[in-house]
Write a protein that holds these residues in place. Structure first.
Motif, mmCIF file in Angstrom:
data_model
loop_
_atom_site.group_PDB
_atom_site.id
_atom_site.type_symbol
_atom_site.label_atom_id
_atom_site.label_comp_id
_atom_site.label_asym_id
_atom_site.label_seq_id
_atom_site.Cartn_x
_atom_site.Cartn_y
_atom_site.Cartn_z
ATOM 1 N N GLY A 58 -116.903 49.525 49.860
ATOM 2 C CA GLY A 58 -117.388 50.891 49.682
ATOM 3 C C GLY A 58 -118.140 51.382 50.905
ATOM 4 N N LYS B 48 -126.303 51.106 48.785
ATOM 5 C CA LYS B 48 -125.487 51.196 47.577
ATOM 6 C C LYS B 48 -126.011 50.210 46.537
ATOM 7 C CE LYS B 48 -121.290 52.824 49.900
ATOM 8 N NZ LYS B 48 -121.344 54.192 49.364
ATOM 9 N N TRP C 59 -125.001 48.206 43.071
ATOM 10 C CA TRP C 59 -123.787 47.727 42.419
ATOM 11 C C TRP C 59 -124.128 47.054 41.082
ATOM 12 C CZ3 TRP C 59 -119.392 48.582 45.487
ATOM 13 C CH2 TRP C 59 -119.635 48.820 46.842
ATOM 14 N N LEU D 70 -119.645 50.459 41.623
ATOM 15 C CA LEU D 70 -120.717 51.113 42.358
ATOM 16 C C LEU D 70 -121.503 51.993 41.398
ATOM 17 C CD1 LEU D 70 -122.096 51.868 45.057
ATOM 18 C CD2 LEU D 70 -120.378 53.677 45.316
ATOM 19 N N THR E 210 -125.190 55.662 45.267
ATOM 20 C CA THR E 210 -125.339 55.610 46.717
ATOM 21 C C THR E 210 -126.586 56.386 47.099
ATOM 22 O OG1 THR E 210 -122.954 55.428 47.121
ATOM 23 C CG2 THR E 210 -124.327 56.205 48.947
#
Length: 600
Positions: A361, A388, A390, A397, A400
Motif C-alpha cells: 500500500g 498506515k 493495518w 488497511l 492512512t
C-alpha cells in the motif's frame, strides 16, 4: 421518624410525635436529632443512643424509597438489607463504621451504625484545597488497606468517591456507605447485574453491570485525580479521545512514579488495570535494597554467565527484495513484522517460521513498523510521507494518516495504545490519537532532523533522537521537554527504553552507545566497541541485555557492566534493525534482504 408526618419537630424529652402520634424512639432506644442526608432510597439522621449513660451519637438510616414500582422497591429493599449484612461483616475494621442494629419498626426498615465525626473529602477539598503528592500517597496507603480488607472478605464496594470517604477529627480516613456493596461470586462475575455506582467514578465494566475487585481500584484512582485537581471526574476526562487529562488540570507536581500508578488505576481496560490493592501497594512503597544483603542471584546479569549463554542463529527468513529497515514482535511473541526498502511489510509466524502475508500500500520504502498493545493493529511509516494502520486479523488497511512534510522514519505506540508518536516533520515529533488520528501535540525543540522516536513502557514519557547530536525526553501529555541529553559527538540514529522505563539507550554515528537515567537525564555510561555507526538498539525483556545493530553488524552488551559480550560469532554484515521477543528468547536482526533469528 414517620415519613408522612407534616410537622415532625418535637421536644427532646418526648416519646411520641405531637403531630402524628408516631413513635419517636426507635426500639425505645435510638432518638433522631436532625436529618443529615437523603436520597432516592431513604433518609439519614444524626441520633443518640438513649440506652447508654453517655448518650453517644450514632447514625440512623431509614429505608424509604421514592420509587413505587414493585421491582425497584424489591431491589432497593434488598440493597438496604445487604448494607446491614456487609457492615456486620466488615465493621470490625477500624476504618469502617460499626453496625449497631438492623430492624423493622412500623413497617419501616432501619439500620443504626457508628457515627463518624469529621468531614467527607468533598468538604475537605473545599476547606483545605487540592492534595499534593505526599498527601495522595498517604491517602492511597490508607484506603488501599481498607480495599484489601473488604476484597479479602469477597466484597466490592462499588461506590468509592469523595463523599463516601470521611476524614475523622483525628485525621484517620473512614470508608462509608456500603449500600451499593456486593458480594463477589462466580455468579456475580458472569451475570449482568443492576448498574449501581456514581457516573464518572464507575468503570466501564461496572456500568455494564459486571463489577469486579478492580472496579473499586478504578473508582479509588478517579478519587485521587479529583483530590489532585479539585475537579469532578467529567472535567478531567476527554470523552472524545477517551483519555484522562488530569495532568493538564492539577496545580501539583506529580512524579513519574505516582503518575504511572494513577494512570494504571484508571485504565478503562481491565487487563491493563491493577488487579489488586497489593499490586498498587508494592509499586507505591517499593522495598529499598539493603546494601548489607547481597543481591541474589547475582549471576543473572554477570558478564561471565551472559557470555556462557550463547545465542545461536536458528534460521534466516527470506522474501524481501531489499534492505530490511524495521522489525517488531507482536505482544504474544508469536508473530514478527518486517518493513523493507522494497515498499512492503511482511508478517511472519514464529511457530512455523513461514510467511503469513505481505501488506502492500505504501508507494515507496517502509522505514518503520510497530504493533499496538493488543497486537491487532500495526502501524507503518514510509518515505511516501504517510503512516498506515493495518488490521492484523484481516490484513486490511484501516486508515492512512497524512499531513507529513517528510519521510516518516519512526513510529511507536504508547503503553495504553491510545497515542501514536512519529517523526515526519523534519525537526519535530508528531503526537496523534490512535482513535481519531487527530494531532494532539507537536513537540518542537530539535535543531536538526529527528531520526527516531520511542515511547516509554511506563507513563507518558517519550524520547527522540536527532541529527543535532542530542536526544530529548518529553512528557507527551503536556508537551513539556523534560531533559535534553547531550554527550554524543555525532548525530543520533536510535533510542530505546529499558523495560522498567528507568534507562534510555542512544546510538550514534560516532560509533558509541550511551546509557542515560530517565529520571535525572544524566549519562550513566558510554559503550564503545562498534567500528561503524550504530543504527538500532533494543533491550531484552529482562533488561539485562542490550542488542545493537550497526554498520559492522550485531553486538550484545551487559547493561549492568557496560561490557561487550564478545566471541559469539555473530554476523558482521550491516544491520539496520534489531528486536527481542517479549519472552526474551528470540533475537531478530534485519540487514540486506534477510532476517536472522537468534535463540539461546
Amino acid at each position: 421518624m414517620n415519613p408522612e408526618c407534616q410537622n415532625p419537630e418535637n421536644e427532646r424529652n418526648l416519646d411520641f410525635c405531637q403531630s402524628c402520634g408516631g413513635t419517636i424512639l426507635l426500639r425505645d432506644r435510638y432518638r433522631a436529632i436532625k436529618p443529615i442526608g437523603s436520597g432516592s432510597f431513604g433518609k439519614t439522621f444524626l441520633a443518640i443512643d438513649e440506652d447508654k449513660p453517655s448518650k453517644p451519637s450514632c447514625v440512623i438510616k431509614q429505608f424509604f424509597p421514592q420509587a413505587r414500582d414493585p421491582e425497584t422497591l424489591s431491589k432497593a429493599s434488598e440493597l438496604f438489607a445487604r448494607e446491614a449484612l456487609r457492615l456486620d461483616e466488615l465493621g470490625v475494621h477500624p476504618q469502617i463504621p460499626n453496625l449497631f442494629a438492623y430492624f423493622a419498626q412500623e413497617e419501616q426498615q432501619y439500620l443504626v451504625q457508628e457515627f463518624i465525626e469529621g468531614e467527607d473529602l468533598k468538604a475537605v477539598l473545599t476547606i483545605d484545597g487540592v492534595f499534593n503528592e505526599i498527601q495522595i500517597r498517604s491517602f492511597l496507603n490508607s484506603l488501599l488497606s481498607i480495599l484489601k480488607f473488604i476484597h479479602q472478605h469477597k466484597v466490592i464496594h462499588r461506590d468509592i468517591k469523595l463523599e463516601n470517604i470521611i476524614r475523622r477529627t483525628d485525621g484517620e480516613l473512614v470508608l462509608v456507605d456500603f449500600g451499593a456493596a456486593t458480594a463477589n461470586s462466580a455468579t456475580a462475575l458472569t451475570g449482568t447485574g443492576t448498574v449501581i455506582g456514581t457516573m464518572g467514578y464507575a468503570p466501564p465494566e461496572q456500568i455494564l453491570g459486571r463489577p469486579i475487585y478492580a472496579s473499586d481500584i478504578y473508582s479509588l484512582g478517579v478519587t485521587c485525580l479529583c483530590l489532585l485537581t479539585g475537579m469532578n471526574p467529567f472535567d478531567i476526562y476527554d470523552a472524545e479521545e477517551e483519555i484522562w487529562i488530569w495532568r493538564d488540570r492539577t496545580p501539583a507536581t506529580v512524579s513519574a512514579e505516582l503518575g504511572y500508578i494513577l494512570d494504571k488505576m484508571v485504565e478503562s481496560t481491565r487487563r491493563q488495570r491493577y488487579k489488586s490493592a497489593d499490586e498498587i501497594l508494592q509499586d507505591l512503597n517499593p522495598v529499598p535494597e539493603d546494601p548489607t544483603i547481597p543481591v541474589s542471584p547475582p549471576q543473572d546479569t554477570s558478564l561471565e554467565v551472559l557470555t556462557k549463554t550463547t545465542w545461536k542463529k536458528s534460521q534466516n527468513l527470506t522474501g524481501h527484495k531489499h534492505h530490511i529497515y524495521s522489525l517488531a514482535f507482536n505482544p504474544t511473541g508469536k508473530m514478527l513484522a518486517s518493513g523493507s526498502r522494497d515498499g512492503t511489510i511482511k508478517l511472519w509466524s514464529l511457530s512455523t517460521r513461514k510467511l503469513l502475508q505481505t501488506l502492500t500500500g505504501h508507494s515507496t520504502w517502509v522505514n518503520t513498523v510497530a504493533f499496538d498493545r493488543t497486537g491487532q493493529v500495526l502501524a507503518s511509516g514510509s518515505g511516501d510521507k504517510t503512516i498506515k494502520l493495518w488490521s492484523i486479523r484481516t490484513g486490511q488497511l484501516l486508515e492512512t494518516l497524512s499531513g507529513y512534510s517528510s519521510s516518516v522514519d519512526s513510529v511507536d505506540f504508547s503503553a495504553n495504545g491510545r497515542i501514536l508518536i512519529s517523526t515526519g516533520d523534519r525537526k519535530t515529533v508528531m503526537v496523534r490519537s490512535t482513535k481519531t488520528g487527530k494531532v494532539l501535540q507537536v513537540l518542537m525543540g530539535h535543531r536538526e532532523y529527528v531520526n527516531c522516536v520511542a515511547f516509554s513502557p511506563v507513563g507518558n514519557i517519550a524520547a527522540s533522537a536527532s541529527c543535532d547530536k542530542t536526544a530529548r525526553l518529553w512528557n507527551v501529555k503536556t508537551g513539556e521537554l523534560l531533559h535534553t541529553l547531550v554527550g554524543h559527538e555525532g548525530w543520533l540514529n536510535t533510542v530505546a527504553f529499558s523495560p522498567d522505563g528507568e534507562l534510555l539507550a542512544s546510538g550514534s554515528v560516532d560509533r558509541t552507545i550511551a546509557l542515560w537515567s530517565v529520571r535525572s537525564g544524566q549519562m550513566l555510561q558510554r559503550l564503545s566497541g562498534h567500528l561503524s555507526k550504530v543504527y538500532a538498539l533494543v533491550f531484552s525483556a529482562e533488561g539485562n541485555l542490550l542488542a545493537s545493530g550497526g554498520g559492522d553488524g550485531l553486538k550484545l552488551w551487559s547493561v549492568k557492566t557496560g561490557e561487550e559480550i564478545s566471541g559469539l560469532g555473530y554476523d558482521s554484515e550491516e544491520l539496520y534493525t534489531v528486536a527481542f521477543s517479549p519472552e526474551g528468547n528470540i533475537l531478530a536482526t534485519g540487514g540486506k534482504k534477510t532476517i536472522s533469528l537468534w535463540e539461546k
